[in-house]
Motif scaffolding. Structure first.
Motif, PDB file in Angstrom:
ATOM      1  N   GLY A 114       0.798  -1.222   0.000  1.00 27.28           N
ATOM      2  CA  GLY A 114       0.000   0.000   0.000  1.00 27.28           C
ATOM      3  C   GLY A 114       0.834   1.278   0.000  1.00 27.28           C
ATOM      4  O   GLY A 114       0.304   2.351   0.253  1.00 27.28           O
ATOM      5  N   ALA A 115       2.129   1.191  -0.258  1.00 28.24           N
ATOM      6  CA  ALA A 115       2.973   2.384  -0.287  1.00 28.24           C
ATOM      7  C   ALA A 115       2.658   3.222  -1.519  1.00 28.24           C
ATOM      8  O   ALA A 115       2.282   2.701  -2.557  1.00 28.24           O
ATOM      9  N   LYS A 116       2.837   4.511  -1.392  1.00 20.98           N
ATOM     10  CA  LYS A 116       2.575   5.451  -2.480  1.00 20.98           C
ATOM     11  C   LYS A 116       3.870   5.667  -3.269  1.00 20.98           C
ATOM     12  O   LYS A 116       4.951   5.714  -2.689  1.00 20.98           O
ATOM     13  N   ILE A 117       3.766   5.799  -4.607  1.00 22.46           N
ATOM     14  CA  ILE A 117       4.940   6.039  -5.442  1.00 22.46           C
ATOM     15  C   ILE A 117       4.869   7.460  -5.978  1.00 22.46           C
ATOM     16  O   ILE A 117       3.853   7.868  -6.520  1.00 22.46           O
ATOM     17  N   SER A 118       5.962   8.208  -5.831  1.00 17.08           N
ATOM     18  CA  SER A 118       6.063   9.547  -6.403  1.00 17.08           C
ATOM     19  C   SER A 118       7.166   9.533  -7.448  1.00 17.08           C
ATOM     20  O   SER A 118       8.297   9.151  -7.149  1.00 17.08           O
ATOM     21  N   GLU A 119       6.830   9.945  -8.655  1.00 15.22           N
ATOM     22  CA  GLU A 119       7.814  10.033  -9.727  1.00 15.22           C
ATOM     23  C   GLU A 119       8.152  11.504  -9.928  1.00 15.22           C
ATOM     24  O   GLU A 119       7.286  12.301 -10.245  1.00 15.22           O
ATOM     25  N   ILE A 120       9.420  11.862  -9.740  1.00 16.62           N
ATOM     26  CA  ILE A 120       9.856  13.252  -9.772  1.00 16.62           C
ATOM     27  C   ILE A 120      10.990  13.398 -10.769  1.00 16.62           C
ATOM     28  O   ILE A 120      11.851  12.520 -10.872  1.00 16.62           O
ATOM     29  N   ILE A 121      11.000  14.517 -11.487  1.00 15.13           N
ATOM     30  CA  ILE A 121      12.096  14.829 -12.392  1.00 15.13           C
ATOM     31  C   ILE A 121      12.952  15.890 -11.716  1.00 15.13           C
ATOM     32  O   ILE A 121      12.442  16.931 -11.283  1.00 15.13           O
ATOM     33  N   VAL A 122      14.253  15.616 -11.606  1.00 14.17           N
ATOM     34  CA  VAL A 122      15.183  16.590 -11.037  1.00 14.17           C
ATOM     35  C   VAL A 122      16.162  17.010 -12.125  1.00 14.17           C
ATOM     36  O   VAL A 122      16.455  16.243 -13.041  1.00 14.17           O
ATOM     37  N   GLY A 170      19.876  18.937 -13.357  1.00 13.42           N
ATOM     38  CA  GLY A 170      21.242  19.279 -12.975  1.00 13.42           C
ATOM     39  C   GLY A 170      21.703  18.488 -11.772  1.00 13.42           C
ATOM     40  O   GLY A 170      21.624  17.271 -11.730  1.00 13.42           O
ATOM     41  N   THR A 171      22.173  19.219 -10.752  1.00 14.15           N
ATOM     42  CA  THR A 171      22.675  18.572  -9.538  1.00 14.15           C
ATOM     43  C   THR A 171      21.703  18.707  -8.375  1.00 14.15           C
ATOM     44  O   THR A 171      22.091  18.535  -7.206  1.00 14.15           O
ATOM     45  N   ASP A 172      20.436  19.012  -8.665  1.00 19.86           N
ATOM     46  CA  ASP A 172      19.439  19.114  -7.603  1.00 19.86           C
ATOM     47  C   ASP A 172      19.324  17.778  -6.876  1.00 19.86           C
ATOM     48  O   ASP A 172      19.379  16.719  -7.505  1.00 19.86           O
ATOM     49  N   PRO A 173      19.148  17.806  -5.535  1.00 22.33           N
ATOM     50  CA  PRO A 173      19.027  16.542  -4.802  1.00 22.33           C
ATOM     51  C   PRO A 173      17.658  15.905  -5.016  1.00 22.33           C
ATOM     52  O   PRO A 173      16.664  16.586  -5.237  1.00 22.33           O
ATOM     53  N   CYS A 174      17.641  14.594  -4.955  1.00 23.43           N
ATOM     54  CA  CYS A 174      16.382  13.841  -5.063  1.00 23.43           C
ATOM     55  C   CYS A 174      15.809  13.691  -3.656  1.00 23.43           C
ATOM     56  O   CYS A 174      16.546  13.350  -2.723  1.00 23.43           O
ATOM     57  N   PRO A 175      14.520  13.964  -3.464  1.00 29.03           N
ATOM     58  CA  PRO A 175      13.942  13.799  -2.120  1.00 29.03           C
ATOM     59  C   PRO A 175      14.062  12.352  -1.651  1.00 29.03           C
ATOM     60  O   PRO A 175      14.010  11.426  -2.441  1.00 29.03           O
ATOM     61  N   ARG A 176      14.210  12.184  -0.351  1.00 29.01           N
ATOM     62  CA  ARG A 176      14.356  10.844   0.212  1.00 29.01           C
ATOM     63  C   ARG A 176      12.999  10.143   0.313  1.00 29.01           C
ATOM     64  O   ARG A 176      11.974  10.773   0.523  1.00 29.01           O
ATOM     65  N   SER A 177      13.036   8.831   0.182  1.00 28.90           N
ATOM     66  CA  SER A 177      11.828   8.024   0.365  1.00 28.90           C
ATOM     67  C   SER A 177      11.515   7.922   1.850  1.00 28.90           C
ATOM     68  O   SER A 177      12.405   7.999   2.696  1.00 28.90           O
ATOM     69  N   THR A 178      10.231   7.747   2.154  1.00 30.37           N
ATOM     70  CA  THR A 178       9.801   7.556   3.534  1.00 30.37           C
ATOM     71  C   THR A 178       9.182   6.168   3.652  1.00 30.37           C
ATOM     72  O   THR A 178       9.109   5.420   2.675  1.00 30.37           O
ATOM     73  N   ASP A 179       8.700   5.848   4.846  1.00 24.46           N
ATOM     74  CA  ASP A 179       8.063   4.544   5.041  1.00 24.46           C
ATOM     75  C   ASP A 179       6.761   4.441   4.253  1.00 24.46           C
ATOM     76  O   ASP A 179       6.366   3.356   3.842  1.00 24.46           O
ATOM     77  N   ASP A 180       6.071   5.579   4.060  1.00 25.83           N
ATOM     78  CA  ASP A 180       4.781   5.573   3.372  1.00 25.83           C
ATOM     79  C   ASP A 180       4.892   5.837   1.880  1.00 25.83           C
ATOM     80  O   ASP A 180       3.922   5.660   1.150  1.00 25.83           O
ATOM     81  N   GLU A 181       6.043   6.300   1.441  1.00 24.54           N
ATOM     82  CA  GLU A 181       6.155   6.763   0.060  1.00 24.54           C
ATOM     83  C   GLU A 181       7.491   6.337  -0.535  1.00 24.54           C
ATOM     84  O   GLU A 181       8.529   6.448   0.096  1.00 24.54           O
ATOM     85  N   VAL A 182       7.421   5.853  -1.782  1.00 22.62           N
ATOM     86  CA  VAL A 182       8.629   5.514  -2.533  1.00 22.62           C
ATOM     87  C   VAL A 182       8.838   6.625  -3.557  1.00 22.62           C
ATOM     88  O   VAL A 182       7.933   6.940  -4.327  1.00 22.62           O
ATOM     89  N   VAL A 183      10.026   7.248  -3.561  1.00 22.22           N
ATOM     90  CA  VAL A 183      10.324   8.342  -4.475  1.00 22.22           C
ATOM     91  C   VAL A 183      11.255   7.825  -5.562  1.00 22.22           C
ATOM     92  O   VAL A 183      12.314   7.270  -5.273  1.00 22.22           O
ATOM     93  N   VAL A 184      10.827   7.999  -6.816  1.00 21.00           N
ATOM     94  CA  VAL A 184      11.630   7.610  -7.969  1.00 21.00           C
ATOM     95  C   VAL A 184      12.000   8.889  -8.716  1.00 21.00           C
ATOM     96  O   VAL A 184      11.125   9.654  -9.105  1.00 21.00           O
ATOM     97  N   CYS A 185      13.305   9.127  -8.882  1.00 24.14           N
ATOM     98  CA  CYS A 185      13.775  10.353  -9.525  1.00 24.14           C
ATOM     99  C   CYS A 185      14.336  10.059 -10.902  1.00 24.14           C
ATOM    100  O   CYS A 185      15.051   9.077 -11.090  1.00 24.14           O
ATOM    101  N   ALA A 186      14.009  10.915 -11.842  1.00 21.23           N
ATOM    102  CA  ALA A 186      14.615  10.886 -13.174  1.00 21.23           C
ATOM    103  C   ALA A 186      15.451  12.144 -13.292  1.00 21.23           C
ATOM    104  O   ALA A 186      14.953  13.245 -13.054  1.00 21.23           O
ATOM    105  N   ARG A 187      16.717  12.001 -13.612  1.00 21.44           N
ATOM    106  CA  ARG A 187      17.619  13.152 -13.683  1.00 21.44           C
ATOM    107  C   ARG A 187      17.770  13.589 -15.134  1.00 21.44           C
ATOM    108  O   ARG A 187      18.031  12.791 -16.013  1.00 21.44           O
ATOM    109  N   LYS A 188      17.573  14.895 -15.374  1.00 19.99           N
ATOM    110  CA  LYS A 188      17.737  15.471 -16.708  1.00 19.99           C
ATOM    111  C   LYS A 188      18.769  16.589 -16.631  1.00 19.99           C
ATOM    112  O   LYS A 188      19.005  17.145 -15.571  1.00 19.99           O
ATOM    113  N   PRO A 189      19.362  16.953 -17.782  1.00 19.78           N
ATOM    114  CA  PRO A 189      20.361  18.025 -17.762  1.00 19.78           C
ATOM    115  C   PRO A 189      19.739  19.375 -17.400  1.00 19.78           C
ATOM    116  O   PRO A 189      18.543  19.597 -17.583  1.00 19.78           O
TER     117      PRO A 189
END
Length: 134
Positions: free
Chosen positions: A29-37, A39-58
Motif C-alpha cells: 500500500g505504499a505510495k509512489i512519487s515520480e519526480i524529475i530533477v 542538474g545537480t538538484d538533490p532527489c527527495p528521500r523516500s519515507t516509510d509511506d512513500e517511494v520516491v523515484v527520480c529521473a535526472r535530466k540536464p
C-alpha cells in the motif's frame, strides 16, 4: 486416459502459474512519487509511506516544454493561423500575378510563387538545422 484429457488436465494445472504476481510494493500500500530533477538538484528521500523515484535530466532542460508536449512535424503543420490566413487571402485570385489559368496574364505570378516557396523552404531547413540556444 486419452491424450485429450491429459492435455486438458495439464492446461488446467498450468493456469495458476500464468496468473500475474502483484508487486510487493503494491501489496504493502505504499505510495509512489515520480519526480524529475534537473542538474545537480538533490532527489527527495523516500519515507516509510512513500517511494520516491527520480529521473535526472540536464540543467538545459529545466525551463523547456516537456518532450511529450513539444510539437513535431513540418513547419506548415505548426504554422500559426495568421500565416495561414495570409495564404487564404490570395486563394481564388485571378488576373495578373495570380498564377491562375483564368484571365489575361494569370500565369505571370507562378514564377514568383515558386521562388517565394523555395525561400520559405530554405529558411525552414536552416531553422531546423540550427541547434537550440541554451
Amino acid at each position: 486416459m486419452s491424450k485429450l484429457s491429459l492435455t486438458l488436465t495439464a492446461a488446467v494445472l498450468a493456469i495458476p502459474a500464468l496468473a500475474p504476481v502483484a508487486p510487493a510494493q503494491a501489496q504493502s500500500g505504499a505510495k509512489i512519487s515520480e519526480i524529475i530533477v534537473y542538474g545537480t538538484d538533490p532527489c527527495p528521500r523516500s519515507t516509510d509511506d512513500e517511494v520516491v523515484v527520480c529521473a535526472r535530466k540536464p540543467e538545459a532542460e529545466r525551463y523547456r516544454i516537456p518532450e511529450k508536449l513539444r510539437t513535431t512535424g513540418s513547419l506548415q503543420s505548426r504554422q500559426s493561423w495568421a500565416n495561414r490566413a495570409i495564404a487564404l487571402e490570395t486563394y481564388g485570385k485571378n488576373g495578373i500575378n495570380s498564377c491562375s489559368p483564368v484571365g489575361p496574364g494569370g500565369f505571370t505570378g507562378c514564377n514568383q510563387q515558386i521562388i517565394a516557396q523555395a525561400f520559405n523552404e530554405r529558411g525552414e531547413q536552416n531553422q531546423a538545422d540550427t541547434a537550440p540556444e541554451e
